[in-house]
Design a protein around this motif. Sequence first.
Motif, mmCIF file in Angstrom:
data_model
loop_
_atom_site.group_PDB
_atom_site.id
_atom_site.type_symbol
_atom_site.label_atom_id
_atom_site.label_comp_id
_atom_site.label_asym_id
_atom_site.label_seq_id
_atom_site.Cartn_x
_atom_site.Cartn_y
_atom_site.Cartn_z
ATOM 1 N N PRO A 190 61.549 90.264 21.503
ATOM 2 C CA PRO A 190 62.916 90.686 21.141
ATOM 3 C C PRO A 190 62.925 91.416 19.803
ATOM 4 O O PRO A 190 62.149 91.090 18.901
ATOM 5 C CB PRO A 190 63.683 89.358 21.043
ATOM 6 C CG PRO A 190 62.843 88.350 21.747
ATOM 7 C CD PRO A 190 61.432 88.807 21.594
ATOM 8 N N VAL A 191 63.782 92.406 19.701
ATOM 9 C CA VAL A 191 63.949 93.135 18.447
ATOM 10 C C VAL A 191 65.136 92.543 17.709
ATOM 11 O O VAL A 191 66.258 92.566 18.217
ATOM 12 C CB VAL A 191 64.175 94.646 18.700
ATOM 13 C CG1 VAL A 191 64.447 95.363 17.383
ATOM 14 C CG2 VAL A 191 62.968 95.250 19.391
ATOM 15 N N GLY A 211 61.250 95.266 22.151
ATOM 16 C CA GLY A 211 60.266 96.254 21.729
ATOM 17 C C GLY A 211 58.918 95.829 22.255
ATOM 18 O O GLY A 211 58.752 94.699 22.720
ATOM 19 N N GLY A 212 57.946 96.730 22.188
ATOM 20 C CA GLY A 212 56.648 96.358 22.730
ATOM 21 C C GLY A 212 55.520 97.227 22.234
ATOM 22 O O GLY A 212 55.733 98.286 21.651
ATOM 23 N N THR A 213 54.313 96.766 22.474
ATOM 24 C CA THR A 213 53.098 97.531 22.171
ATOM 25 C C THR A 213 52.098 97.309 23.300
ATOM 26 O O THR A 213 52.106 96.256 23.956
ATOM 27 C CB THR A 213 52.456 97.084 20.840
ATOM 28 O OG1 THR A 213 52.183 95.668 20.892
ATOM 29 C CG2 THR A 213 53.371 97.374 19.666
ATOM 30 N N LEU A 214 51.253 98.304 23.511
ATOM 31 C CA LEU A 214 50.188 98.191 24.503
ATOM 32 C C LEU A 214 48.859 98.118 23.763
ATOM 33 O O LEU A 214 48.545 98.988 22.954
ATOM 34 C CB LEU A 214 50.200 99.395 25.446
ATOM 35 C CG LEU A 214 49.077 99.440 26.491
ATOM 36 C CD1 LEU A 214 49.201 98.260 27.455
ATOM 37 C CD2 LEU A 214 49.097 100.760 27.250
ATOM 38 N N LYS A 215 48.085 97.069 24.035
ATOM 39 C CA LYS A 215 46.796 96.898 23.381
ATOM 40 C C LYS A 215 45.693 96.713 24.419
ATOM 41 O O LYS A 215 45.948 96.326 25.562
ATOM 42 C CB LYS A 215 46.821 95.693 22.435
ATOM 43 C CG LYS A 215 47.759 95.864 21.249
ATOM 44 C CD LYS A 215 47.632 94.707 20.276
ATOM 45 C CE LYS A 215 48.512 94.923 19.042
ATOM 46 N NZ LYS A 215 48.372 93.805 18.063
ATOM 47 N N TYR A 216 44.483 97.006 23.983
ATOM 48 C CA TYR A 216 43.303 96.795 24.833
ATOM 49 C C TYR A 216 42.410 95.804 24.115
ATOM 50 O O TYR A 216 41.808 96.113 23.086
ATOM 51 C CB TYR A 216 42.570 98.119 25.065
ATOM 52 C CG TYR A 216 41.429 98.010 26.047
ATOM 53 C CD1 TYR A 216 41.669 97.885 27.413
ATOM 54 C CD2 TYR A 216 40.105 98.026 25.605
ATOM 55 C CE1 TYR A 216 40.624 97.787 28.318
ATOM 56 C CE2 TYR A 216 39.052 97.926 26.500
ATOM 57 C CZ TYR A 216 39.313 97.802 27.857
ATOM 58 O OH TYR A 216 38.276 97.690 28.755
ATOM 59 N N GLU A 217 42.365 94.585 24.627
ATOM 60 C CA GLU A 217 41.631 93.512 23.968
ATOM 61 C C GLU A 217 40.735 92.796 24.967
ATOM 62 O O GLU A 217 41.167 92.459 26.078
ATOM 63 C CB GLU A 217 42.599 92.512 23.327
ATOM 64 C CG GLU A 217 43.484 93.118 22.229
ATOM 65 C CD GLU A 217 44.471 92.109 21.668
ATOM 66 O OE1 GLU A 217 44.711 91.091 22.355
ATOM 67 O OE2 GLU A 217 44.998 92.353 20.567
ATOM 68 N N LEU A 218 39.493 92.564 24.559
ATOM 69 C CA LEU A 218 38.527 91.803 25.364
ATOM 70 C C LEU A 218 38.414 92.347 26.780
ATOM 71 O O LEU A 218 38.342 91.599 27.767
ATOM 72 C CB LEU A 218 38.919 90.317 25.390
ATOM 73 C CG LEU A 218 39.002 89.618 24.016
ATOM 74 C CD1 LEU A 218 39.474 88.186 24.173
ATOM 75 C CD2 LEU A 218 37.647 89.683 23.322
ATOM 76 N N GLY A 219 38.447 93.667 26.889
ATOM 77 C CA GLY A 219 38.202 94.296 28.179
ATOM 78 C C GLY A 219 39.393 94.400 29.098
ATOM 79 O O GLY A 219 39.238 94.772 30.272
ATOM 80 N N GLU A 220 40.592 94.075 28.621
ATOM 81 C CA GLU A 220 41.773 94.225 29.484
ATOM 82 C C GLU A 220 42.975 94.688 28.676
ATOM 83 O O GLU A 220 43.075 94.452 27.471
ATOM 84 C CB GLU A 220 42.091 92.910 30.205
ATOM 85 C CG GLU A 220 42.300 91.719 29.302
ATOM 86 C CD GLU A 220 42.494 90.421 30.087
ATOM 87 O OE1 GLU A 220 42.676 90.484 31.317
ATOM 88 O OE2 GLU A 220 42.461 89.351 29.462
ATOM 89 N N HIS A 221 43.863 95.365 29.396
ATOM 90 C CA HIS A 221 45.087 95.859 28.764
ATOM 91 C C HIS A 221 46.144 94.755 28.761
ATOM 92 O O HIS A 221 46.291 94.010 29.744
ATOM 93 C CB HIS A 221 45.644 97.070 29.525
ATOM 94 C CG HIS A 221 44.814 98.303 29.368
ATOM 95 N ND1 HIS A 221 43.808 98.644 30.257
ATOM 96 C CD2 HIS A 221 44.833 99.280 28.417
ATOM 97 C CE1 HIS A 221 43.244 99.773 29.870
ATOM 98 N NE2 HIS A 221 43.844 100.188 28.765
ATOM 99 N N VAL A 222 46.847 94.667 27.652
ATOM 100 C CA VAL A 222 47.920 93.687 27.550
ATOM 101 C C VAL A 222 49.148 94.349 26.934
ATOM 102 O O VAL A 222 49.064 95.024 25.905
ATOM 103 C CB VAL A 222 47.490 92.441 26.728
ATOM 104 C CG1 VAL A 222 46.980 92.842 25.348
ATOM 105 C CG2 VAL A 222 48.644 91.452 26.595
#
Length: 368
Positions: free
Chosen positions: A83-84, A67-78
């Motif tokens: 594992p689920v 599984g996953g998530t997309l975040k925007y932290e400190l000026g960059e996408h991560v």
Amino acid sequence: MKQGRKGQENSDTEETISRIYPYITRVFDVYEIQKSGEIIYFFGTPKIDTENVMGELWTPLEQQGFGGTLKYELGEHVLIISPVKKAKEKHWVNLALFIATVFTTMICGAWMFGVDLWSAPMQIIQGLPFTLAILAVLGSHEMAHYAMARHHGMKTSLPYFIPFPTFIGTMGAVIRYRGPIPDRKALFDVGIAGPLVGLLVSIVVTIIGLSLDAPAIKPLPDSLMFELGLPPLFVMLQKLVGVTGTDLHPVAFAGWVGMFVTLLNLLPAGQLDGGHVLRAMLGKKANWVSSMMPRVLFLIGIYVVYGLRGDGFIWIFWALFLWAFAAAGHPSPLHDKMKLDRKRILIGILTFILGLLCFTLIPFKPIT
């Protein structure tokens, strides 16, 4: 030995990355990869709209056990991938709650037939018709949610029935969703399946109950009796069968309960079924309707209390409940920009109309 274990971990990480990397690079331009335990961090730039990244990745990642998530932290996408771990289902809990609910609803059903269970406890069996009717109504609602969620690949539990000492012996049933909602189509289908199937079963149960003679009972000492407010749909069915009045067989009462539950579930607010359906139909514009619904219910309650001199507490209670319930907002589906087709929009509108036909200003009032 420690070095060997570390080498094995690095090898497993490389294998994991090699399996999921091709899917990630389709929508995400990776420039750095980091690892912490079982979690892998992909730093980069989305190639598509950020709201659609996880929508594109959810299915392939889920098939690989991630599984996953997309975040925007400190000026960059991560992109955070982990594992689920599959939760082990404890089906004995579902079964135990179901058996307990059978027992509590049968007690209430027996009381509806005028049985004094203190002096004749074995007569509890007389409550069985009501138990079968109410569990059919509530169970079909939740099983429809369950079947549709599984159809769309969503993870969900079997229904948990809730035994409770109310005048019907239960607080209904719930299912637990695990993981994200794939898209607005899945959100709509899952949200609308329960009310539609539950209402259909309620109609069938009501027709059966109206064809049965209401039992002539003598109220038990200290028992609280209610007069029901019949919604338009129920009155239509009465005219169809050719009966009138509010003296109902317990099976017909179960149908009334099903209509009342359908109405409450279809309120377009928060994460109620109606909230799901409206969110799928209107997207984020539904948030405004969701925020207005508690105010509407509160005004209805005030009108019933001061205008009709009736008991409007039920609407005031639901207004306060939804103020807290809807305040949490609604989680966005992964494919949030995917609009519904016209057929689903039409079904949604018709379903809300059916919900209105289950509405009555004063659902019930105590007989003094």
